[in-house]
Enzyme design. Structure first.
Site, PDB file in Angstrom:
ATOM      1  N   ASP A  29      15.811   0.787  10.756  1.00  0.00           N
ATOM      2  CA  ASP A  29      15.005   1.660  11.625  1.00  0.00           C
ATOM      3  C   ASP A  29      15.848   2.399  12.665  1.00  0.00           C
ATOM      4  OD1 ASP A  29      12.674   0.916  10.333  1.00  0.00           O
ATOM      5  OD2 ASP A  29      12.273  -0.743  11.710  1.00  0.00           O
ATOM      6  N   GLY A  35       2.967   0.998   8.268  1.00  0.00           N
ATOM      7  CA  GLY A  35       3.327   0.467   6.957  1.00  0.00           C
ATOM      8  C   GLY A  35       3.390  -1.050   6.963  1.00  0.00           C
ATOM      9  N   SER A  95      13.563  -4.937   0.949  1.00  0.00           N
ATOM     10  CA  SER A  95      12.448  -4.665   1.857  1.00  0.00           C
ATOM     11  C   SER A  95      11.808  -5.957   2.344  1.00  0.00           C
ATOM     12  CB  SER A  95      11.392  -3.813   1.146  1.00  0.00           C
ATOM     13  OG  SER A  95      10.184  -3.836   1.884  1.00  0.00           O
ATOM     14  N   ARG A 133       3.074   7.231   1.814  1.00  0.00           N
ATOM     15  CA  ARG A 133       4.132   6.231   1.591  1.00  0.00           C
ATOM     16  C   ARG A 133       3.865   5.393   0.334  1.00  0.00           C
ATOM     17  NH1 ARG A 133       5.631   3.525   7.208  1.00  0.00           N
ATOM     18  NH2 ARG A 133       7.392   2.844   5.938  1.00  0.00           N
ATOM     19  N   LYS A 193      10.122   6.340   4.950  1.00  0.00           N
ATOM     20  CA  LYS A 193       9.644   5.704   6.193  1.00  0.00           C
ATOM     21  C   LYS A 193       8.477   6.534   6.740  1.00  0.00           C
ATOM     22  CE  LYS A 193      12.316   2.163   6.271  1.00  0.00           C
ATOM     23  NZ  LYS A 193      11.705   0.846   6.065  1.00  0.00           N
ATOM     24  N   ARG A 237      13.030  10.483   6.938  1.00  0.00           N
ATOM     25  CA  ARG A 237      13.866  10.477   8.152  1.00  0.00           C
ATOM     26  C   ARG A 237      15.203  11.178   7.969  1.00  0.00           C
ATOM     27  NH1 ARG A 237      12.382   4.551  10.637  1.00  0.00           N
ATOM     28  NH2 ARG A 237      10.507   5.332  11.656  1.00  0.00           N
ATOM     29  N   GLN A 293       9.161  -5.988   4.073  1.00  0.00           N
ATOM     30  CA  GLN A 293       7.709  -5.842   3.924  1.00  0.00           C
ATOM     31  C   GLN A 293       7.261  -6.333   2.552  1.00  0.00           C
ATOM     32  OE1 GLN A 293       6.677  -1.783   4.839  1.00  0.00           O
ATOM     33  NE2 GLN A 293       7.112  -2.035   7.022  1.00  0.00           N
TER      34      GLN A 293
END
Ligand code: S3P
Length: 439
Positions: free
Chosen positions: A321, A94, A167, A122, A348, A352, A169
């Site tokens: 994470d 990702g 985020s 995702r 994720k 998860r 990202q």
């Protein structure tokens, strides 16, 4: 390939932890668009990072692995990325996908992107929306999923964008597109997320401005069309990977392990804060700054049982994470551990929350799950284990249950060990050298 983890002796010795995944991705990407040469020491040679290297090569960057284990990048300069002649396959990653979408979004090229069975599930709308505001044109599968086609902006527009989800990202994607924009691109983040993009851009000579809004949120700005200058980078070891031997050591009385040169960025170390609150014996030695990042050597001793605690939701981004492996620690703790604010865990590499809940239940752990919380009732005793756990193409689920198998009454089998190579290629060898029995 399945793997079986059996009840083991205490863990002892030095654990060699590979390079940080977030920093490795960024080192290759920034080196690939810089002017001049970048020399990278300690790059994580996991599949996710190699996917980034391959993608950057396909777009014109010269990236080579040297005989001494370092990596060299000769960058193409801002605006210099070339249209690849085949689809970019980002595998399981990702971070490669969302950050490269940012870089590509600021280039006048068209790129097709796909990934494995996990990555194509995702959500990408979180980056598609701001990139479209900046002038990119994107056609994705229903729900903003890969495969997608991205035509970058001819003249990238600077924007001010408030992150709807905490985020790094998404933040990084926008800042990287902003490197091509005429003017200042600004991202506002209410809840701080990892700041490796900001730190490393500065290391490459780009000015990154951080101010506060009236509500106290961070306002992060970059001014586009400024060169990045090739540099030297020492990638510290990944605290998210170090988390697995750390928890394994804590769960075995008489363990004593040392991990050198671990990244200790304040926005990444929530797991260590939490474990210490649970009573863990973790000592940080030799704290120092390397390439703009705090690092330290960690000494972990398993000398007493952990206690259950409430993990505040505000801490989630700094350990996003690490919840799978924290859930393992909580399963062996005395008392109840409550984790809240976990909605992002559902998108994720796997869902998860669900994978942990189902795996823990199957191993005999007393736990509950809601849409965004997980509660684990530990009694200080080793769970039964003796089952095969599904890992759903998720490296962290796989490694977490192998850690649990080192203490359960009966062995734990994971159905698929292949994803471990995405982030921690020598995980099994390293753990077994410390004393575990994984085969
Ligand atoms: C990462 C950011 C996090 C994290 C991922 C790496 C990064 O994702 O889960 O493993 O390198 O920026 P989100 O930004 O989606 O939370």
């Amino acid at each position: 390939m399945t793997l079986t983890s059996k009840k083991s002796n205490p863990l002892n010795g030095i654990a060699n932890i590979p390079g940080d995944k977030s920093i490795s991705h960024r080192a290759l990407m920034f080196g690939g668009i810089a002017v001049g040469e970048t020399l990278i020491h300690g790059l994580l040679e996991g599949e996710d990072v190699i996917a980034t290297a391959q993608a950057m090569r396909k777009m014109g960057a010269q990236i080579t692995q040297n005989d001494d284990g370092t990596w060299s990048c000769h960058g193409v300069g801002i605006g210099g990325l070339q249209e690849p002649d085949s689809i970019l396959d980002m595998g399981n990653s990702g971070t490669s996908t969302r950050l490269l979408m940012g870089l590509i979004g600021g280039h006048n090229i068209t790129v097709q992107i796909t990934g494995d069975a996990s990555l194509i599930k995702r959500p990408m709308n979180r980056v598609i929306k701001p990139l479209e505001m900046m002038g990119a044109q994107i056609t994705a599968r229903d729900g903003g999923r890969l495969p997608l086609s991205l035509k970058g902006a001819r003249d990238c527009l600077p924007i001010e964008y408030e992150l709807p989800v905490a985020s790094a990202q998404v933040k990084s994607c926008i800042l990287l597109a902003g490197l091509s924009a005429m003017g200042a691109t600004t991202v506002i983040e209410e809840i701080p997320t990892r700041d490796h993009t900001e730190n490393m851009l500065r290391h490459f000579g780009v000015e990154v401005d951080v101010t506060k809004t009236e509500t106290g949120a961070d306002k992060i700005s970059v001014t586009g069309q400024k060169d990045l200058h090739g540099t030297e980078i020492h990638v510290p070891s990944d605290p998210s990977s170090a988390a697995f031997p750390t928890v394994a050591a804590l769960l075995h009385c008489d363990s004593h392990i040392t991990m050198k040169n671990i990244l200790m960025n304040d926005r990444r170390n929530g797991l260590y804060t939490t474990l210490i609150e649970m009573g863990a014996n973790i000592v940080f030695e030799n704290e120092r700054i390397e390439a703009g990042e705090k690092v330290a050597d960690l000494i972990v001793k398993g000398d007493k049982p952990l206690k259950g605690i409430h993990v505040p939701a505000s801490r989630v981004p700094s350990m996003i994470d690490e919840f799978p492996v924290l859930a393992i620690a909580a399963s062996l703790a005395e008392g109840t551990t409550v984790m809240a604010g976990l909605e992002e865990l559902r998108v994720k590499e796997s869902d998860r929350l669900l994978m942990m809940y189902e795996g823990l239940k199957a191993c005999g752990v007393n736990c509950e799950m809601t849409e965004d919380t997980m509660t684990i009732h530990g009694n200080g005793q080793a769970p039964v284990g003796g089952t095969e756990v599904k890992t759903a193409l998720d490296h962290r689920i796989a490694m977490s249950f192998l850690v649990l198998g080192t203490v359960t009454q009966n062995p734990i089998i994971i159905d698929d060990s292949a994803p471990i190579k995405t982030s921690f290629p020598n995980f099994v060898e390293m753990m077994n050298r410390l004393g575990t029995d994984i085969s």
